[in-house]
Design an enzyme around this catalytic site. Structure first.
Site, PDB file in Angstrom:
ATOM      1  N   LYS A 117      71.617 -22.054  27.403  1.00 60.09           N
ATOM      2  CA  LYS A 117      71.478 -22.224  25.950  1.00 60.09           C
ATOM      3  C   LYS A 117      70.293 -23.119  25.599  1.00 60.09           C
ATOM      4  CE  LYS A 117      74.927 -24.102  28.183  1.00 60.09           C
ATOM      5  NZ  LYS A 117      75.678 -25.231  27.827  1.00 60.09           N
ATOM      6  N   GLY A 146      81.002 -20.213  26.208  1.00 61.50           N
ATOM      7  CA  GLY A 146      81.409 -19.739  27.525  1.00 61.50           C
ATOM      8  C   GLY A 146      82.073 -18.381  27.576  1.00 61.50           C
ATOM      9  N   ILE A 148      84.052 -16.829  25.585  1.00 58.57           N
ATOM     10  CA  ILE A 148      84.423 -16.120  24.348  1.00 58.57           C
ATOM     11  C   ILE A 148      83.329 -15.101  24.005  1.00 58.57           C
ATOM     12  CG2 ILE A 148      84.963 -16.391  21.898  1.00 58.57           C
ATOM     13  CD1 ILE A 148      85.545 -19.344  22.457  1.00 58.57           C
ATOM     14  N   LYS A 217      73.725 -24.187  20.945  1.00 62.58           N
ATOM     15  CA  LYS A 217      74.572 -23.000  20.723  1.00 62.58           C
ATOM     16  C   LYS A 217      74.638 -22.626  19.251  1.00 62.58           C
ATOM     17  CE  LYS A 217      77.354 -24.283  24.719  1.00 62.58           C
ATOM     18  NZ  LYS A 217      78.501 -25.101  25.163  1.00 62.58           N
TER      19      LYS A 217
HETATM   20  N1  LIG Z   1      79.110 -25.132  33.768  1.00 61.79           N
HETATM   21  C1  LIG Z   1      79.531 -24.449  32.708  1.00 61.79           C
HETATM   22  O1  LIG Z   1      80.724 -24.440  32.337  1.00 61.79           O
HETATM   23  C2  LIG Z   1      78.537 -23.656  31.899  1.00 61.79           C
HETATM   24  C3  LIG Z   1      77.174 -23.665  32.207  1.00 61.79           C
HETATM   25  N2  LIG Z   1      76.322 -22.918  31.424  1.00 61.79           N
HETATM   26  C4  LIG Z   1      74.905 -22.879  31.742  1.00 61.79           C
HETATM   27  O2  LIG Z   1      74.740 -22.193  32.992  1.00 61.79           O
HETATM   28  C5  LIG Z   1      73.611 -22.709  33.686  1.00 61.79           C
HETATM   29  C6  LIG Z   1      74.056 -23.192  35.052  1.00 61.79           C
HETATM   30  O3  LIG Z   1      75.026 -24.160  34.850  1.00 61.79           O
HETATM   31  P1  LIG Z   1      75.844 -24.763  36.102  1.00 61.79           P
HETATM   32  O4  LIG Z   1      76.118 -23.685  37.096  1.00 61.79           O
HETATM   33  O5  LIG Z   1      76.976 -25.532  35.534  1.00 61.79           O
HETATM   34  O6  LIG Z   1      74.754 -25.771  36.695  1.00 61.79           O
HETATM   35  P2  LIG Z   1      74.703 -26.439  38.161  1.00 61.79           P
HETATM   36  O7  LIG Z   1      73.913 -27.682  37.980  1.00 61.79           O
HETATM   37  O8  LIG Z   1      76.068 -26.459  38.735  1.00 61.79           O
HETATM   38  O9  LIG Z   1      73.849 -25.358  39.013  1.00 61.79           O
HETATM   39  C7  LIG Z   1      72.475 -25.214  38.787  1.00 61.79           C
HETATM   40  C8  LIG Z   1      71.925 -24.464  39.988  1.00 61.79           C
HETATM   41  O10 LIG Z   1      70.548 -24.271  39.802  1.00 61.79           O
HETATM   42  C9  LIG Z   1      69.859 -24.591  41.001  1.00 61.79           C
HETATM   43  N3  LIG Z   1      68.502 -25.026  40.704  1.00 61.79           N
HETATM   44  C10 LIG Z   1      68.120 -26.084  39.971  1.00 61.79           C
HETATM   45  N4  LIG Z   1      66.778 -26.158  39.942  1.00 61.79           N
HETATM   46  C11 LIG Z   1      66.316 -25.111  40.686  1.00 61.79           C
HETATM   47  C12 LIG Z   1      65.036 -24.640  41.054  1.00 61.79           C
HETATM   48  N5  LIG Z   1      63.934 -25.273  40.644  1.00 61.79           N
HETATM   49  N6  LIG Z   1      64.943 -23.548  41.815  1.00 61.79           N
HETATM   50  C13 LIG Z   1      66.052 -22.898  42.237  1.00 61.79           C
HETATM   51  N7  LIG Z   1      67.310 -23.278  41.918  1.00 61.79           N
HETATM   52  C14 LIG Z   1      67.420 -24.385  41.164  1.00 61.79           C
HETATM   53  C15 LIG Z   1      70.679 -25.701  41.623  1.00 61.79           C
HETATM   54  O11 LIG Z   1      70.418 -25.781  43.013  1.00 61.79           O
HETATM   55  C16 LIG Z   1      72.081 -25.211  41.326  1.00 61.79           C
HETATM   56  O12 LIG Z   1      72.445 -24.276  42.315  1.00 61.79           O
HETATM   57  C17 LIG Z   1      73.047 -23.827  32.790  1.00 61.79           C
HETATM   58  O13 LIG Z   1      72.032 -23.290  31.978  1.00 61.79           O
HETATM   59  C18 LIG Z   1      74.257 -24.210  31.937  1.00 61.79           C
HETATM   60  O14 LIG Z   1      73.859 -24.774  30.688  1.00 61.79           O
HETATM   61  C19 LIG Z   1      76.737 -22.157  30.354  1.00 61.79           C
HETATM   62  C20 LIG Z   1      78.064 -22.132  30.027  1.00 61.79           C
HETATM   63  C21 LIG Z   1      79.058 -22.891  30.747  1.00 61.79           C
HETATM   64  N1  LIG Z   2      78.524 -28.263  29.251  1.00 57.68           N
HETATM   65  C1  LIG Z   2      78.916 -27.122  28.450  1.00 57.68           C
HETATM   66  C2  LIG Z   2      79.067 -25.917  29.352  1.00 57.68           C
HETATM   67  C3  LIG Z   2      79.255 -24.664  28.592  1.00 57.68           C
HETATM   68  O1  LIG Z   2      78.412 -24.285  27.777  1.00 57.68           O
HETATM   69  C4  LIG Z   2      80.246 -27.411  27.728  1.00 57.68           C
HETATM   70  O2  LIG Z   2      80.880 -28.415  28.083  1.00 57.68           O
HETATM   71  O3  LIG Z   2      80.620 -26.631  26.837  1.00 57.68           O
HETATM   72 NA    NA Z   3      80.278 -16.483  24.845  1.00 61.72          NA
END
Ligand SMILES: NC(=O)C1=CN([C@@H]2O[C@H](COP(=O)(O)OP(=O)(O)OC[C@H]3O[C@@H](n4cnc5c(N)ncnc54)[C@H](O)[C@@H]3O)[C@@H](O)[C@H]2O)C=CC1
Ligand SMILES: N[C@@H](CC=O)C(=O)O
Ligand code: NA
Length: 448
Positions: A117, A146, A148, A217
Site C-alpha cells: 500500500k 487485507g 477483505i 489505504k
Molecule cells: N503482514 C501483513 O499482515 C500485511 C502486509 N502487507 C504488505 O505486504 C508486503 C509484505 O509484507 P510482510 O510479508 O509482512 O513483510 P516482511 O517484512 O515479513 O517480508 C518482506 C520480505 O521482503 C524481502 N525483502 C526486503 N527487501 C528486499 C530486497 N531488496 N530484495 C529482495 N527481497 C527483499 C525480505 O527478505 C522479506 O522476505 C508489504 O508491502 C506489506 O505492507 C499487506 C497486507 C497485510
Molecule cells: N500492518 C498492516 C498490515 C496489513 O495491511 C496492518 O496492521 O493492518
Molecule cells: Na483487501
C-alpha cells in the site's frame, strides 16, 4: 513468457508466478499455493506454480521449501524473467526494489500483483497508467484491508452506484492494540510487541501506530470511490501513540470505544480525507469490529451502506487476497486498476479540516488551583462551544508520561457538534491562561 498477447499466458499450461519477498505474506502465499494447488487447478482449469523467488536472504528458514524455485538475488531481474507469466511483489516499501521491480515487470508486459500500500499510495496513479499503457493487469486487493475483497467490490461490485463516503478500520495492528488495551488493560508497548510477533505490523511499526498505513489505504480507496488520483499526501493523519488507558477507560464509561478510523467523503470544497483515533458508540456496528479485524463501510446513493468486515492483517488472510488477484489474472480479468482509466481520473482537490464539524472528547490535566475549571469553561463558552458533559477523574491522575502527578487533575470535556477550528482556538487560549499542564488530548467523536 516472451509474448504477452493474452496477458495471462496460454490457458492450458500452468500459470508461472514469480514472487519477490518471502516474509510473512510471501511465505504464506507459497504455503497456500502448495496446500491448495489441486483445488486451485480444479477452480481454474490450470495449475498455478511458483517458478522463481527473491528475498534478502536465501538461507533463512521460512517454514516453506523454496529449493525447487529459481532464485534471484535481484527482484528486478526476477520481474524481467522469461520464466514467469505474473510477478508478485511482497517486499514492501514505497520506493527501492519494490518500485523498481514492479515498474520493470509492467514495462516488460508482465502483469503484477502487489500487497504494497505504501508503493501504491505514492506511485499508484502512475503505475496504474503504466499497466494500462502496457496492456497488463495491476492487482492490489491485499494492499487494502487485507483479507477483505473491498477493492474488487469497488472496482466491479457496485454497478453504477456513486460512493458518497467511505470509512473504516483499516489497520489490523492498531485495532488489535486498542482492543487488548481496552479488554485486558495491557499496556501499549506489550500489545505492539505481540502484534509484531503475530506478523501484523509493518517492518517499521510507526507506519501502523502513527496512522500512515491507514492513510495509504484510505488514499487508494478514495481514488476508487471518487474517481480521483491517489493523493496520500493530502490525508490528515493522527495515530494512536498518545492514546492512554485513561482515554480508553473514560470513553468506555461514557459508552464509547476508541478506534483508529480512516474516513473520506466528497464535500463542496473537494475530498476530505482523514485518519485519527475516533470515539464511536459501543452500540455502532464498527465498534464491534475488534482485534486484528478491519471493516470498511461504503455509503452509496443506491445501496444505503455496505459494511465489509474481515481479517485486515496476518500472512494467511493477506495471502488469500493475493491469490484472489492471481486467479482474477488467470481468468483474464480486464478492469482498469483504479476502476476507470487513469486519463479519466480527476485531480484530488483537498477539503481543509478546519471546516470539519463534530463532537469532541477533550482530556486536560487541569492544575489543582481555584478557578481552573471555571476558566476552562469560560474559554469554551467564549468559543461558542456547548459542553455536553464535564467529568473530573481524580482517579486517573498521571494519565500521561511527563505530566506531574501532584497539583493536577484529569478533566474530560465532551462537546456537542462544533467547528474544529473553534475547539483548537479555545484550547490554545486555555493553554495560554496557564490552567493546564501537558498537551490536551483531543479525540473526535463520530456518530454512525
Ligand atoms: N503482514 C501483513 O499482515 C500485511 C502486509 N502487507 C504488505 O505486504 C508486503 C509484505 O509484507 P510482510 O510479508 O509482512 O513483510 P516482511 O517484512 O515479513 O517480508 C518482506 C520480505 O521482503 C524481502 N525483502 C526486503 N527487501 C528486499 C530486497 N531488496 N530484495 C529482495 N527481497 C527483499 C525480505 O527478505 C522479506 O522476505 C508489504 O508491502 C506489506 O505492507 C499487506 C497486507 C497485510
Ligand atoms: N500492518 C498492516 C498490515 C496489513 O495491511 C496492518 O496492521 O493492518
Ligand atoms: Na483487501
Amino acid at each position: 513468457m516472451a509474448s504477452h498477447e493474452s496477458g495471462n499466458g496460454d490457458d492450458r499450461r500452468p500459470l508461472r508466478v514469480g514472487i519477490s519477498g518471502l516474509g510473512t505474506v510471501g511465505a504464506a502465499l507459497i504455503r497456500i499455493l502448495t496446500e491448495d494447488g489441486e483445488a486451485i487447478a480444479r477452480k481454474l482449469g490450470r495449475r498455478v506454480v511458483v517458478t522463481a523467488v527473491s528475498a534478502r536472504s536465501r538461507s533463512r528458514d521460512r517454514g516453506v521449501d523454496i529449493s525447487g524455485f529459481t532464485w534471484f538475488d535481484d527482484p528486478v531481474a526476477l520481474a524481467k524473467s522469461e520464466d514467469i507469466d505474473l510477478y508478485v511483489e511482497l517486499i514492501g516499501g514505497e520506493d527501492g526494489p519494490a518500485l523498481a521491480s514492479v515498474t520493470a515487470a509492467l514495462e516488460r508486459g508482465t502483469s503484477v500483483v502487489t500487497a504494497n500500500k505504501a508503493l501504491l499510495a505514492r506511485h499508484g496513479t502512475a503505475l496504474a497508467g503504466l499497466a494500462e499503457k502496457c496492456h497488463v493487469q495491476l492487482g492490489f486487493e491485499a494492499a487494502v484491508a487485507g483479507g477483505i475483497p473491498v477493492i474488487k467490490t469497488l472496482r466491479e461490485g457496485l454497478g453504477s452506484a456513486a460512493i458518497t463516503r467511505v470509512y473504516g478500520i483499516m489497520n489490523g495492528t492498531c485495532n488489535y492494540i486498542l482492543t487488548r488495551m481496552g479488554n485486558e488493560g495491557i499496556g501499549f508497548e506489550e500489545c505492539l510487541r505481540d502484534a509484531q510477533d503475530l506478523g501484523y505490523a509493518e517492518s517499521d511499526p510507526t507506519f501502523d501506530i502513527e496512522g500512515f498505513d491507514t492513510a495509504h489505504k484510505l488514499a487508494i480507496l478514495a481514488s476508487l470511490c471518487f474517481e480521483t488520483e491517489i493523493a496520500a499526501d493530502q490525508v490528515m493523519v493522527e495515530g494512536i501513540s498518545r492514546i492512554t488507558q485513561a482515554d480508553i477507560k473514560v470513553a468506555a464509561d461514557l459508552g464509547y470505544k476508541i478506534k483508529l478510523l480512516g474516513m473520506a467523503r466528497k464535500v463542496e470544497d473537494g475530498i476530505e480525507q482523514r485518519v485519527h483515533p475516533t470515539l464511536v458508540r459501543k452500540s455502532s456496528a464498527i465498534a464491534g469490529v475488534d482485534g486484528v479485524l478491519n471493516a470498511v463501510a461504503l455509503e452509496t446513493n443506491h445501496v444505503q451502506e455496505l459494511l465489509l468486515a474481515g481479517p485486515g492483517a496476518g500472512g494467511e488472510a493477506t495471502a488469500a487476497s493475493v491469490l484472489s488477484d492471481i486467479l482474477d489474472f488467470a481468468r483474464g480479468g480486464h478492469v482498469p486498476p483504479l476502476g476507470v482509466p487513469v486519463a479519466e481520473l480527476d485531480p484530488c482537490q483537498r477539503a481543509p479540516m478546519r471546516i470539519h464539524e463534530g463532537g469532541y472528547y477533550i482530556r486536560l490535566n487541569a492544575k489543582d488551583v481555584p478557578g481552573a475549571l471555571a476558566a476552562i469553561a469560560t474559554r469554551m463558552g467564549e468559543g461558542n462551544i456547548s459542553l455536553e458533559s464535564v467529568i473530573q477523574r481524580p482517579d486517573l491522575r498521571a494519565s500521561e508520561p511527563g505530566v506531574p502527578e501532584e497539583n493536577s487533575r484529569t478533566v474530560v470535556l465532551i462537546t456537542h457538534e462544533t467547528l474544529e477550528s473553534a475547539v483548537r482556538d479555545a484550547l490554545e487560549r486555555i493553554a495560554r491562561d496557564g490552567f493546564i499542564v501537558g498537551q490536551p488530548q483531543l479525540i473526535r467523536i463520530e456518530e454512525f
